[in-house]
Structures are given as C-alpha cells and as structure tokens.
Enzyme design. Sequence first.
Site, PDB file in Angstrom:
ATOM      1  N   HIS A  80      -8.497 -65.208  10.978  1.00 28.87           N
ATOM      2  CA  HIS A  80      -8.843 -65.356   9.556  1.00 28.87           C
ATOM      3  C   HIS A  80      -8.726 -66.815   9.124  1.00 28.87           C
ATOM      4  O   HIS A  80      -7.721 -67.462   9.374  1.00 28.87           O
ATOM      5  CB  HIS A  80      -7.912 -64.500   8.684  1.00 28.87           C
ATOM      6  N   TYR A 208      -3.851 -61.051  -1.911  1.00 28.03           N
ATOM      7  CA  TYR A 208      -2.515 -60.949  -2.494  1.00 28.03           C
ATOM      8  C   TYR A 208      -2.706 -60.929  -4.008  1.00 28.03           C
ATOM      9  O   TYR A 208      -3.177 -61.918  -4.577  1.00 28.03           O
ATOM     10  CB  TYR A 208      -1.657 -62.160  -2.123  1.00 28.03           C
ATOM     11  N   PRO A 301       8.783 -59.305   2.990  1.00 28.86           N
ATOM     12  CA  PRO A 301       7.542 -59.282   3.780  1.00 28.86           C
ATOM     13  C   PRO A 301       6.412 -60.168   3.256  1.00 28.86           C
ATOM     14  O   PRO A 301       5.522 -60.537   4.029  1.00 28.86           O
ATOM     15  CB  PRO A 301       7.126 -57.804   3.739  1.00 28.86           C
ATOM     16  N   LYS A 305       6.328 -63.613   7.386  1.00 25.74           N
ATOM     17  CA  LYS A 305       7.001 -64.633   8.197  1.00 25.74           C
ATOM     18  C   LYS A 305       7.999 -64.081   9.224  1.00 25.74           C
ATOM     19  O   LYS A 305       8.432 -64.811  10.118  1.00 25.74           O
ATOM     20  CB  LYS A 305       7.741 -65.629   7.285  1.00 25.74           C
TER      21      LYS A 305
HETATM   22  C1  DHB Z   1       0.645 -57.761   6.218  1.00 23.71           C
HETATM   23  C2  DHB Z   1       1.937 -57.780   5.780  1.00 23.71           C
HETATM   24  C3  DHB Z   1       2.373 -58.845   5.037  1.00 23.71           C
HETATM   25  O1  DHB Z   1       3.627 -58.907   4.594  1.00 23.71           O
HETATM   26  C4  DHB Z   1       1.531 -59.889   4.710  1.00 23.71           C
HETATM   27  O2  DHB Z   1       1.990 -60.918   3.969  1.00 23.71           O
HETATM   28  C5  DHB Z   1       0.250 -59.855   5.160  1.00 23.71           C
HETATM   29  C6  DHB Z   1      -0.191 -58.786   5.917  1.00 23.71           C
HETATM   30  C7  DHB Z   1       0.172 -56.616   7.024  1.00 23.71           C
HETATM   31  O3  DHB Z   1       0.958 -55.713   7.307  1.00 23.71           O
HETATM   32  O4  DHB Z   1      -1.007 -56.590   7.372  1.00 23.71           O
END
Ligand code: DHB
Length: 401
Positions: A80, A208, A301, A305
């Site tokens: 990506h 996001y 999450p 990271k």
């Molecule tokens: C995913 C999880 C995340 O915390 C993130 O920032 C981006 C993608 C995922 O599970 O695809």
Amino acid sequence: MSAVSPVPERTQVAIVGAGPAGLMLSHLLRLRGVDAVVLEARPRERVETRQRAGILEHGTVEALREVGADARMDAQGLPHDGFEVRFSGRGVRVDMQELTGERVMIWAQTEVTKDLIALRLVQGEPLLFDAEVLAVEDVETDAPRVRYRHDGREHVLHADVVVGADGSYGPARRAIPERLVRRFERIYPYSWLGILADVAPSSHELIYARGRTGFALASMRSPTVTRAYIQVPNGADAADWADEAIWDELSVRFALDDGSFTLARGPVTDKSVTPMRSMVTEPMRHGRLFLAGDAAHIVPPTGAKGLNLAVADVRVLAEALGEWFATKDETLIDAYSDSALRRVWRASHFSWTMTTMLHVDPDGDPFDERLALSHLHLIEASESARRALAENYRGFALGAL
Ligand code: DHB
C-alpha cells in the site's frame, strides 16, 4: 505434531514464546550461527489463529526476506502506497510513497506467524508447543536456566542467555526484581470491536476515521476479505453486537458529506474485542535475560505498531547476540535496551497520538477534543504534518532513531 526435533537440555539462547518476536529471533540467530530453543506455552493451533493487526513496515518486510519467510507474503500480501484519514465528513489522503519514498505491506500477523513456524519445522530446529514455562532462573549468573512443563513432566533448559518473548502476562519478565524495573502505563477509555467479513474491501486503501460516534478503521486481509474495527466502550461484549448493528455503525463513522462513500456489507466470520493500553518496561534487560516484543511493551492497536516493534527489537537483539557469541564483545548487548527503547517510545508516542486524535471519549475533556480536531486540521492543511505522520506510519530504519 508439537515438537520437530528432540529438545536439547542446553542451548545458547533459550527463547520463551513463539510469537513473532521469539520466532523471528530464532531465525535471525540461526543465520548468525547461534543455536536457540523456542518454548511456547500454548498449542500450535492457538498461536496460529490469534487475530492481530496486518500492516508490515518496510523493515519488517526486509526481516521476513532475510530469514526466507517471504514467499507467501510476496504472492498474497498487498503493498500500500498510502492511507486515508477521515473526519468531519471529509477525507485526507496520506501518500506515503510520495512523502517518504516507502510503502507498507498488508499481510496479517497470523500469516507471518504461520510462515515463521513452518520454516522452523522444515529446518528441524527446536520449537516446542504446549511447553509451560514455570520459572526463569539465575539470570544474574552466566548459567541461566528455564524450568518448564511438557507432557506432564518437568524439564530444565540450560542456556547462555534467555530471551523473554512471552507477552505482557508471560513469566519471563517476572525474573527481573520489581525494584529494578520501571513500568509506564496508560489505559484508554475505549476498546476496539474487530470483524472479519467475506466481502471485498470498500476502499482500496485503509481508512482511519474519527466519526461522529467514534473511531472506525476499514482494513482488509485480501481482495475478498474485509477487516474492520469500531471503537466501543470498555467492557463491551462482542456477542452483544449484531452484525447489522456493526455495519450500521461503520457506515455512520465512514460517511462522507458528499455522499460518495458506500460501505459493502457481507457475512461476518469473526468478531472480537481488544482492550487498548500503552505499557513500557524499562530496562529491557537484566543480566542474561533480555525482553523483546509484548513482554517489554504494549501499544494500542491504532497504527499497527505491535508486530513491527517486536520484529525491530529482535533485529537489534540478534545482531547484538551474534556479535557477543562470536567475539565476547559486550558493546552491542549492553546497548540493546536503550536502543530498543528509543524506538519503543517513538511508537508509543505515535500510537498514542493516532489513538487520541481519532477516538471520541464521551466523558473526556472538551479541551482534548478540540486539540484532536486541530491536529486533524493540521494534517489536512500541511504537507509537513502529513509527512511526519507518514514517516511514523511506515516506520524508521534500524539505527535511525
Ligand atoms: C489493522 C489493524 C490496525 O491496528 C491498523 O492500524 C491497521 C490495520 C488490521 O488489522 O488490518
């Protein structure tokens, strides 16, 4: 099958935990001529099916290439170039490729783990599942050992070095006396409800969103599998959320004022709630015990990271241990904790920023809410702000921090 080759009673590096940190370390050490045994408390199938994030930084991709666990990633992973940040009914694209010259790879942690396990089994290197570590002992001497239970019997593994890669609730870190440890923690007032669904992603890049009613993330696992998350209150139970209610909420949070966004819905195949916290343990070493990955630090999450930090830890550690075993020079092993912690704090700040900027805390301070919105406005207005975000998102090269 739980073990490949018989587990010896002595090794150079005893690794506690077969998550990405422990497994990756075992491979990197092997490439440097260092023997290791990996002990994992859970069954193989549990390790391979735990849903986790799915974004690999460039450095993590490089490490998978170095150890030879890249074939499936290259065939099925999705590179990506950018992602979108959405708020107040509009979207801003962050073009990582243009701003930083690098991109990230969408490839799930579960798949990374499966490939690292398979590689170790093919190589016939010791990796034992269902091996519950009872104690890590004598790490202040040059003869540390790990006591563990497997098949109803107790065993002892002697090593030169023990690496605790057994997560934040694992036994390894307890071998460091509390008085020598500083722990930093932040609990967030919300959790994530995550779903997997058999439907093509609604956007070709990740979104996001700071929606009216909270955070939402649109991600993917493949061209036909959607991964999505919504912010939910702490203590929420996935079972209380009907599939349609989740889709409705996602729809509200991703909505664009010009009406141009439509969310594709499909059968939900997995649903789970993840609590969110930040935690950092200092130092990451005590005597002959080194901590890596979640055993030493947890990030929320947002920004994905966790896995990337775990892999970065063990890249630094493998180099340091390789040098030490080869020459007995202690410079690099002495530098491990400080060096790893600089990256850990960068990722902690980044994931805290992403989290607080994009979530809605109904009981929060309105001042904080205005600051979050102002940060989003800055990202919209300023290429420098987008570059800073992109640099953090794609991660920093080893040694760059
Ligand atoms: C995913 C999880 C995340 O915390 C993130 O920032 C981006 C993608 C995922 O599970 O695809």
